[in-house]
Design a protein around this motif. Structure first.
Motif, PDB file in Angstrom:
ATOM      1  N   LEU A  55      -4.385  -3.809  -4.618  1.00 22.35           N
ATOM      2  CA  LEU A  55      -3.175  -3.063  -4.945  1.00 22.35           C
ATOM      3  C   LEU A  55      -2.209  -3.895  -5.783  1.00 22.35           C
ATOM      4  O   LEU A  55      -1.528  -3.357  -6.662  1.00 22.35           O
ATOM      5  CB  LEU A  55      -2.499  -2.575  -3.668  1.00 22.35           C
ATOM      6  CG  LEU A  55      -3.329  -1.577  -2.849  1.00 22.35           C
ATOM      7  CD1 LEU A  55      -2.623  -1.208  -1.559  1.00 22.35           C
ATOM      8  CD2 LEU A  55      -3.625  -0.322  -3.656  1.00 22.35           C
ATOM      9  N   LEU A  71     -10.658   4.723  -6.669  1.00 21.03           N
ATOM     10  CA  LEU A  71      -9.421   4.909  -5.928  1.00 21.03           C
ATOM     11  C   LEU A  71      -8.562   5.940  -6.643  1.00 21.03           C
ATOM     12  O   LEU A  71      -8.786   6.246  -7.819  1.00 21.03           O
ATOM     13  CB  LEU A  71      -8.648   3.589  -5.806  1.00 21.03           C
ATOM     14  CG  LEU A  71      -9.354   2.430  -5.091  1.00 21.03           C
ATOM     15  CD1 LEU A  71      -8.478   1.187  -5.120  1.00 21.03           C
ATOM     16  CD2 LEU A  71      -9.710   2.797  -3.665  1.00 21.03           C
ATOM     17  N   ASN A  72      -7.575   6.468  -5.931  1.00 19.79           N
ATOM     18  CA  ASN A  72      -6.622   7.395  -6.522  1.00 19.79           C
ATOM     19  C   ASN A  72      -5.235   6.916  -6.144  1.00 19.79           C
ATOM     20  O   ASN A  72      -4.761   7.158  -5.040  1.00 19.79           O
ATOM     21  CB  ASN A  72      -6.870   8.825  -6.024  1.00 19.79           C
ATOM     22  CG  ASN A  72      -6.127   9.849  -6.845  1.00 19.79           C
ATOM     23  OD1 ASN A  72      -4.904   9.882  -6.834  1.00 19.79           O
ATOM     24  ND2 ASN A  72      -6.861  10.684  -7.551  1.00 19.79           N
ATOM     25  N   VAL A  73      -4.604   6.206  -7.056  1.00 22.05           N
ATOM     26  CA  VAL A  73      -3.332   5.544  -6.775  1.00 22.05           C
ATOM     27  C   VAL A  73      -2.205   6.332  -7.407  1.00 22.05           C
ATOM     28  O   VAL A  73      -2.155   6.495  -8.628  1.00 22.05           O
ATOM     29  CB  VAL A  73      -3.342   4.101  -7.306  1.00 22.05           C
ATOM     30  CG1 VAL A  73      -2.001   3.435  -7.051  1.00 22.05           C
ATOM     31  CG2 VAL A  73      -4.459   3.304  -6.651  1.00 22.05           C
ATOM     32  N   GLY A  74      -1.298   6.835  -6.574  1.00 16.56           N
ATOM     33  CA  GLY A  74      -0.160   7.582  -7.086  1.00 16.56           C
ATOM     34  C   GLY A  74      -0.563   8.833  -7.844  1.00 16.56           C
ATOM     35  O   GLY A  74       0.132   9.260  -8.767  1.00 16.56           O
ATOM     36  N   MET A  77       0.825  -1.201   0.000  1.00 17.88           N
ATOM     37  CA  MET A  77       0.000   0.000   0.000  1.00 17.88           C
ATOM     38  C   MET A  77       0.862   1.254   0.000  1.00 17.88           C
ATOM     39  O   MET A  77       0.593   2.215  -0.745  1.00 17.88           O
ATOM     40  CB  MET A  77      -0.943  -0.006   1.205  1.00 17.88           C
ATOM     41  CG  MET A  77      -1.861   1.200   1.295  1.00 17.88           C
ATOM     42  SD  MET A  77      -2.966   1.114   2.721  1.00 17.88           S
ATOM     43  CE  MET A  77      -4.012  -0.259   2.261  1.00 17.88           C
ATOM     44  N   ASN A 105      -1.520  15.292  -4.242  1.00 18.90           N
ATOM     45  CA  ASN A 105      -2.044  13.933  -4.157  1.00 18.90           C
ATOM     46  C   ASN A 105      -2.855  13.744  -2.882  1.00 18.90           C
ATOM     47  O   ASN A 105      -2.727  12.743  -2.184  1.00 18.90           O
ATOM     48  CB  ASN A 105      -0.885  12.930  -4.214  1.00 18.90           C
ATOM     49  CG  ASN A 105      -1.367  11.500  -4.342  1.00 18.90           C
ATOM     50  OD1 ASN A 105      -2.490  11.260  -4.773  1.00 18.90           O
ATOM     51  ND2 ASN A 105      -0.522  10.554  -3.965  1.00 18.90           N
ATOM     52  N   ASP A 135      -8.463   7.758   0.168  1.00 19.48           N
ATOM     53  CA  ASP A 135      -8.371   6.326  -0.095  1.00 19.48           C
ATOM     54  C   ASP A 135      -7.827   5.580   1.115  1.00 19.48           C
ATOM     55  O   ASP A 135      -8.354   4.530   1.505  1.00 19.48           O
ATOM     56  CB  ASP A 135      -7.470   6.058  -1.307  1.00 19.48           C
ATOM     57  CG  ASP A 135      -8.154   6.406  -2.612  1.00 19.48           C
ATOM     58  OD1 ASP A 135      -9.365   6.685  -2.573  1.00 19.48           O
ATOM     59  OD2 ASP A 135      -7.489   6.405  -3.657  1.00 19.48           O
ATOM     60  N   LEU A 136      -6.773   6.090   1.719  1.00 18.04           N
ATOM     61  CA  LEU A 136      -6.194   5.423   2.882  1.00 18.04           C
ATOM     62  C   LEU A 136      -7.180   5.393   4.048  1.00 18.04           C
ATOM     63  O   LEU A 136      -7.277   4.388   4.761  1.00 18.04           O
ATOM     64  CB  LEU A 136      -4.907   6.137   3.306  1.00 18.04           C
ATOM     65  CG  LEU A 136      -3.714   6.016   2.340  1.00 18.04           C
ATOM     66  CD1 LEU A 136      -2.556   6.883   2.827  1.00 18.04           C
ATOM     67  CD2 LEU A 136      -3.273   4.577   2.212  1.00 18.04           C
ATOM     68  N   ALA A 148      -5.208  10.652  -2.154  1.00 13.10           N
ATOM     69  CA  ALA A 148      -4.707   9.429  -1.522  1.00 13.10           C
ATOM     70  C   ALA A 148      -5.096   9.368  -0.050  1.00 13.10           C
ATOM     71  O   ALA A 148      -5.258   8.275   0.511  1.00 13.10           O
ATOM     72  CB  ALA A 148      -3.188   9.350  -1.670  1.00 13.10           C
ATOM     73  N   TYR A 191       0.847   3.896  -3.231  1.00 14.89           N
ATOM     74  CA  TYR A 191       0.367   5.263  -3.008  1.00 14.89           C
ATOM     75  C   TYR A 191       1.506   6.266  -2.823  1.00 14.89           C
ATOM     76  O   TYR A 191       1.249   7.464  -2.729  1.00 14.89           O
ATOM     77  CB  TYR A 191      -0.557   5.309  -1.789  1.00 14.89           C
ATOM     78  CG  TYR A 191      -1.960   4.872  -2.087  1.00 14.89           C
ATOM     79  CD1 TYR A 191      -2.881   5.738  -2.676  1.00 14.89           C
ATOM     80  CD2 TYR A 191      -2.377   3.584  -1.825  1.00 14.89           C
ATOM     81  CE1 TYR A 191      -4.167   5.338  -2.967  1.00 14.89           C
ATOM     82  CE2 TYR A 191      -3.668   3.164  -2.115  1.00 14.89           C
ATOM     83  CZ  TYR A 191      -4.555   4.043  -2.687  1.00 14.89           C
ATOM     84  OH  TYR A 191      -5.829   3.644  -2.988  1.00 14.89           O
TER      85      TYR A 191
END
Length: 658
Positions: free
Chosen positions: A281, A349-352, A170, A195, A201-202, A198, A174
């Motif tokens: 992930l 989700l918003n990854v990276g 994770m 960002n 999301d977390l 994130a 992220y």
């Protein structure tokens, strides 16, 4: 308020007889009221700044900050250098922060802004390149602009509890470093101040109330992740072992219980959440297109599809079936008590810093609920015709087709052949301000700026035909119909083409010439087909050989026989395969590309269509006219070292057998 990369108006000339502004001072705004008194004092630190170059400046956040610490409140904002306006009343411009901190004066700022505008680079990077600030000062200015505290990660020593709460997978996906977890508040370090998605999301994935962000350099984030997680990488096997050793989870084996509180408690169990997060992930990290959770009588399988092939993961205990499906339902806002009917939902989700859309489909089966999640990651798919694998000569012909003012252009192939990606890439190229483009899709997979997209909904009778009928009243120039499934849709598409529109659509046929037969079988008149169809492209997706472990070899006679070739026909040709390495997970393949055949309808083909010629006759005529078949396109990909013999044999047939 605009971001630092917005176009900058030229400096106002100094009025005759006026004094030049002092270094660091702001020029007065046009029409601004004079300050009371001729000898008015300059504004105190933290007071409202005056407008720059005649543009009013929004009230700084400090005015609303009761603490009076002079720092703007942290709000989600557009990316620095993105060229989009930030919310009015939000953070200060980055250039203004540089001046306020004394890192540069007004003249230097104007030079930096001009260069940033001309080179399309972030203002901060230009300032660093010019030597005005260093990386530490850049980080300080970003923290000041976004209201984030700057943290020195070299001194950070995360506790074992916070490292267990945020697993290595994770944190690396992220790009965050967990620092502490006190009083149910998780503190993390991020490298990109924009960002902030994130954080949401977390908070949702970890089921905690508050996440606070601090700022560090991306390099420090990467180095710290390597240091703090060394030897502590957690795998799916570790999580499943923890679940099997948990007596509380082991007791819940009832498949028929519909107690809502019990199901919600199971869905929120920490090991179950951790397992689902890890699977999600890992799927995103490995560029999986689908994730499968499948219940059987005595086992529960987890698989994901990567480059078109399903790979099995370590299976969890069978009794977790209800807990897993309930957790996914909670994340996608579905009814966890409903286990008799299919349900569809989505998880965002918003990854990276990149949005990932996960479409959830739940289907009741004999032994529980089967869950399949389609992963739509825009960073994996490049909507660019130059990158989908179309050969150069064919791409030039296809570009001529899509530039026509009217007609129908079809892309054919089985489900999962990449038809939608090809059409999206074509629309992306045609997306200009002077044309209106409307699409009707089921579902809308990717959101493209500047294109009006309509989602099909069969429950309220919003079908392709009904949507297309309404689209024609929306003054479109170009239309995309997700799929021509019936005669009514085909007839309306023909009407749209005859009235001066270019229509793109898909059909499920094995090759390009078969599309003509499919339209005739639907009941479309041959004279309408000849009057509207301009071109048909068929395509397949094949896995590419991993470039890191690509190895040349000599194919056997049996392998050549599968391709319909003799050894003398391939003398001097090179063949390759993937040996397998860490980068491709020892599969020998990494990524996929397309193989294509393109038919351009000419007068000879129109005469044959009008006379009712068979599919075989049409295919033979297309080959005589220079069509490169799918098998031939696959052979060229093999000779170029792009794919393997097995991939081409699996996806194509000999042209004379098609």
């Amino acid at each position: 308020m605009a971001t630092p990369n917005d176009p900058v108006p030229p400096k106002k000339p100094i009025p005759p007889g006026g004094k030049p502004p002092a270094p660091g001072a702001k020029p007065p705004s046009a029409g601004a009221k004079p300050q009371a008194g001729a000898g008015a004092k300059p504004p105190a630190p933290g007071a409202k700044p005056q407008a720059i170059q005649g543009k009013p400046v929004a009230k700084p956040t400090v005015a609303a900050n009761k603490a009076g610490n002079g720092k703007p409140l942290a709000k989600p904002a557009k990316k620095i250098g993105g060229g989009k306006a930030a919310p009015v009343g939000g953070k200060r411009r980055f250039g203004q922060v540089l001046v306020d901190l004394g890192f540069c004066d007004e003249d230097q700022l104007w030079e930096v802004l001009e260069e940033a505008k001309n080179t399309a680079q972030p203002v901060g990077q230009v300032a660093v390149a010019r030597g005005l600030i260093n990386e530490e000062q850049l980080l300080q200015a970003l923290g000041e602009q976004h209201g984030l505290k700057v943290v020195n990660l070299q001194e950070a020593k995360p506790s074992p509890e916070v490292l267990q709460l945020v697993p290595e997978t994770m944190a690396s996906v992220y790009k965050v470093v967990p620092i502490s977890f006190k009083d149910k508040v998780l503190t993390i370090a991020i490298g990109d101040p924009n960002n902030l998605a994130a954080i949401d999301d977390l908070r949702n994935l970890l089921n905690i109330n508050e996440v606070q962000a601090q700022l560090a350099t991306p390099q420090a984030i990467s180095d710290t992740l390597t240091r703090i997680y060394a030897g502590k990488e957690e795998s799916i096997i570790d999580i499943i072992t923890e679940i099997e050793n948990n007596p509380e989870l082991g007791k819940r084996r009832a498949e028929t219980s519909i107690d809502l509180e019990d199901m919600m408690e199971m869905a929120n169990e920490a090991p179950v959440r951790k397992l689902i997060n890890m699977v999600f992930l890992l799927g995103i990290k490995d560029h999986a297109s689908d994730i499968h959770f499948e219940p059987f009588e005595d086992e529960y399988k987890m698989r994901y599809r990567c480059d078109g092939v399903l790979y099995e993961m370590v299976p969890p205990p069978r009794h977790l079936a209800n807990a897993i499906s309930s957790r996914i339902k909670v994340m996608s806002n579905l009814d966890i008590a409903e286990r008799r009917l299919p349900q569809d939902g989505r998880i965002e989700l918003n990854v990276g810093g990149n949005p990932v859309d996960m479409r959830v489909s739940i289907l009741p089966t004999m032994f529980g609920e089967s869950v399949v999640i389609r992963v739509l990651d825009r960073t994996v798919v490049s909507l660019d015709l130059n990158k989908v694998g179309i050969p150069v000569e064919m791409l030039a012909e296809f570009r001529q087709l899509i530039a026509k003012p009217n007609g129908i252009i079809l892309v054919t192939g089985p489900t999962g052949a990449g038809k939608t990606t090809t059409l999206y890439s074509a629309l992306n190229e045609l997306n200009v301000i002077s044309d209106k483009i409307i699409t009707t899709e089921d579902p809308v997979e990717y959101d493209i700026d500047g294109i009006v997209q309509c989602q099909i909904n069969h429950e309220i009778d919003l079908t392709f035909a009904s949507a297309l009928r309404s689209i024609l009243r929306q003054d479109p120039d170009k239309i995309l119909v997700g799929e021509i499934r019936d005669l009514e849709t085909a007839q309306i598409a023909v009407q749209a083409s005859l009235t001066g529109h270019i229509v793109f659509s898909t059909l499920h046929t094995n090759d390009a010439p078969s599309a003509i037969t499919r339209l005739r079988d639907m009941g479309l008149e041959p004279y309408l087909i000849t009057a509207t169809i301009e071109g048909i492209m068929a395509q397949r997706l094949v896995r590419k050989i991993c470039e890191d472990c690509r190895t040349e070899f000599e194919p056997s006679a049996e392998m050549l026989m599968e391709l319909g070739l003799r050894p003398e026909e391939v003398r001097g040709k090179k063949f390759y395969y993937g040996r397998g390495c860490d980068r491709c997970n020892n599969t020998g393949h990494r990524g996929r590309t397309g193989i294509y055949e393109l038919v351009i309808i000419n007068d000879d083909l129109r005469d044959m269509i009008s006379s009712g010629s068979s599919t075989d006759d049409l295919r033979a005529a297309c080959l005589r006219n220079g069509m490169v078949g799918l098998r031939e396109s696959g052979l060229r990909a093999i000779y170029n070292g792009v794919t393997t013999i097995e991939e081409v044999v699996r996806e194509t047939v000999l042209d004379d057998e098609a």
